[in-house]
Design a protein around this motif. Sequence first.
Motif, PDB file in Angstrom:
ATOM      1  N   VAL A 311       1.391  11.120   6.162  1.00  0.00           N
ATOM      2  CA  VAL A 311       0.903  11.404   4.808  1.00  0.00           C
ATOM      3  C   VAL A 311       1.319  10.295   3.844  1.00  0.00           C
ATOM      4  N   GLN A 312       2.564   9.870   3.914  1.00  0.00           N
ATOM      5  CA  GLN A 312       3.031   8.788   3.040  1.00  0.00           C
ATOM      6  C   GLN A 312       2.217   7.515   3.246  1.00  0.00           C
ATOM      7  N   SER A 313       1.956   7.177   4.499  1.00  0.00           N
ATOM      8  CA  SER A 313       1.189   5.971   4.800  1.00  0.00           C
ATOM      9  C   SER A 313      -0.227   6.048   4.211  1.00  0.00           C
ATOM     10  N   GLU A 314      -0.885   7.203   4.424  1.00  0.00           N
ATOM     11  CA  GLU A 314      -2.252   7.376   3.916  1.00  0.00           C
ATOM     12  C   GLU A 314      -2.296   7.357   2.390  1.00  0.00           C
ATOM     13  N   LEU A 315      -1.346   7.997   1.747  1.00  0.00           N
ATOM     14  CA  LEU A 315      -1.325   8.040   0.284  1.00  0.00           C
ATOM     15  C   LEU A 315      -1.065   6.657  -0.314  1.00  0.00           C
ATOM     16  N   ARG A 316      -0.164   5.898   0.290  1.00  0.00           N
ATOM     17  CA  ARG A 316       0.115   4.550  -0.225  1.00  0.00           C
ATOM     18  C   ARG A 316      -1.123   3.664  -0.143  1.00  0.00           C
ATOM     19  N   LYS A 317      -1.859   3.781   0.971  1.00  0.00           N
ATOM     20  CA  LYS A 317      -3.092   2.978   1.107  1.00  0.00           C
ATOM     21  C   LYS A 317      -4.128   3.392   0.064  1.00  0.00           C
ATOM     22  N   ARG A 318      -4.279   4.692  -0.147  1.00  0.00           N
ATOM     23  CA  ARG A 318      -5.259   5.191  -1.121  1.00  0.00           C
ATOM     24  C   ARG A 318      -4.879   4.780  -2.548  1.00  0.00           C
ATOM     25  N   ILE A 319      -3.604   4.922  -2.883  1.00  0.00           N
ATOM     26  CA  ILE A 319      -3.147   4.564  -4.234  1.00  0.00           C
ATOM     27  C   ILE A 319      -3.318   3.067  -4.488  1.00  0.00           C
ATOM     28  N   PHE A 320      -2.978   2.250  -3.484  1.00  0.00           N
ATOM     29  CA  PHE A 320      -3.120   0.795  -3.644  1.00  0.00           C
ATOM     30  C   PHE A 320      -4.580   0.411  -3.893  1.00  0.00           C
ATOM     31  N   GLU A 321      -5.497   0.953  -3.087  1.00  0.00           N
ATOM     32  CA  GLU A 321      -6.923   0.635  -3.242  1.00  0.00           C
ATOM     33  C   GLU A 321      -7.464   1.131  -4.586  1.00  0.00           C
ATOM     34  N   ARG A 322      -6.995   2.308  -5.019  1.00  0.00           N
ATOM     35  CA  ARG A 322      -7.489   2.871  -6.286  1.00  0.00           C
ATOM     36  C   ARG A 322      -6.985   2.049  -7.475  1.00  0.00           C
ATOM     37  N   LEU A 323      -5.719   1.661  -7.464  1.00  0.00           N
ATOM     38  CA  LEU A 323      -5.172   0.844  -8.557  1.00  0.00           C
ATOM     39  C   LEU A 323      -5.852  -0.520  -8.611  1.00  0.00           C
ATOM     40  N   LYS A 324      -6.128  -1.076  -7.427  1.00  0.00           N
ATOM     41  CA  LYS A 324      -6.824  -2.370  -7.359  1.00  0.00           C
ATOM     42  C   LYS A 324      -8.231  -2.234  -7.927  1.00  0.00           C
ATOM     43  N   LYS A 325      -8.908  -1.139  -7.621  1.00  0.00           N
ATOM     44  CA  LYS A 325     -10.264  -0.894  -8.110  1.00  0.00           C
ATOM     45  C   LYS A 325     -10.275  -0.712  -9.630  1.00  0.00           C
ATOM     46  N   GLU A 326      -9.244  -0.056 -10.168  1.00  0.00           N
ATOM     47  CA  GLU A 326      -9.169   0.201 -11.605  1.00  0.00           C
ATOM     48  C   GLU A 326      -8.639  -1.001 -12.382  1.00  0.00           C
ATOM     49  N   GLY A 327      -8.261  -2.055 -11.677  1.00  0.00           N
ATOM     50  CA  GLY A 327      -7.765  -3.262 -12.348  1.00  0.00           C
ATOM     51  C   GLY A 327      -6.356  -3.123 -12.887  1.00  0.00           C
ATOM     52  N   ILE A 328      -5.578  -2.229 -12.277  1.00  0.00           N
ATOM     53  CA  ILE A 328      -4.188  -2.024 -12.709  1.00  0.00           C
ATOM     54  C   ILE A 328      -3.274  -2.847 -11.818  1.00  0.00           C
ATOM     55  N   GLU A 329      -2.447  -3.654 -12.423  1.00  0.00           N
ATOM     56  CA  GLU A 329      -1.613  -4.604 -11.681  1.00  0.00           C
ATOM     57  C   GLU A 329      -0.349  -3.931 -11.168  1.00  0.00           C
ATOM     58  N   ILE A 330      -0.012  -4.236  -9.910  1.00  0.00           N
ATOM     59  CA  ILE A 330       1.285  -3.854  -9.347  1.00  0.00           C
ATOM     60  C   ILE A 330       2.159  -5.098  -9.407  1.00  0.00           C
ATOM     61  N   PRO A 331       3.133  -5.144 -10.327  1.00  0.00           N
ATOM     62  CA  PRO A 331       3.855  -6.402 -10.597  1.00  0.00           C
ATOM     63  C   PRO A 331       4.875  -6.750  -9.527  1.00  0.00           C
TER      64      PRO A 331
END
Length: 345
Positions: A311-331
């Motif tokens: 679950v952790q692995s799947e959620l991290r992948k989904r969150i990363f792709e969603r933040l990238k799509k929304e243009g939110i930077e992970i510093p």
Amino acid sequence: MGFEIKEAAIPFIFGFSSFIILIVLRSFIFRFLNKWAEKTKTKVDDIIILSLKKPSIFWCCAIAIHIGISTSKMSEKYSILANKIIEILIILSITIALANLLVKILRNYIEEEKLSLPTSGLFYAILKITVYIIGFLIILNLLNISITPIITALGVGGLAVALALQDTLSNLFAGIHILIEKTIKIGDIIKLEGGQEGIVEDITWRTTRLRTISNNLIVIPNNKLSQSVVINFSMPEKPMTISIPISISYSSSPSKVEEILMDELKKAKEEVEGIFKEKEPIVRFSPGFGESSLDFTAFVFVSEFSKQYFVQSELRKRIFERLKKEGIEIPFPQRVVHLRKEKDE
């Protein structure tokens, strides 16, 4: 002399021949019973047949001895002794059959009904020993042996045995205490204060066995386990919370990020296997202001301990792709350093 040998040989031949015939007949009977049991849906008939297989050899032996005695002309004294041997064989075989039958039927019933009862090796060993003791006492009574002197002798020698087997008895009673208290059961996932972690495979009379995620076996003396601080991930219930830290740039809006994360987690709850459906995910702006990022934490309920890694692995992948799509930077971790130049005097 020749007549005496003939008198002894005839009962022996009759008895031995009867034993061979009975063993062959037993083989055919069990072959027929096994074929019949395969056609039935219940496991009880299989358990009964398996439990009677070994004791039936004693019954064949007892019948063969009886046939041999019937064809002999031995004195009454030896005849009584032979009959005692037959009775002992029958009681011994019934004791073995009953012990095996009780343990296997009870294990099958607990598994089918999914009862929360102790199902460890120690529990079944105690049950078997109890049946064996009852059978042993019946045999002593049959032989007209008083058990009072035996109990007295055991009482006198018990102290010496207890001192010699102090560690063993300590582990035995610790194992019984663990089973009665029901804080640890077969199948539970536990973690000890020493860092050992795994699934409880069995609780025996001396040790408790854990199987780790890497499929290794940890053997812990019951006495050490009862004295250790234990985290049981399967109690009071299997569903548990996992937390996922998420860091985003200071240029982002915390409210917008929280809304995006909640939306993604709700979608994942319906699509990702292992997430507990009856609990809603939670997003909190915590721990808050980091050195180089705004730090959030997502809390999600999983159905059981073993599901958390997937679950952790799947959620991290989904969150990363969603933040990238929304243009939110992970510093990246960063520091601003100001250099001050001192003026020459």
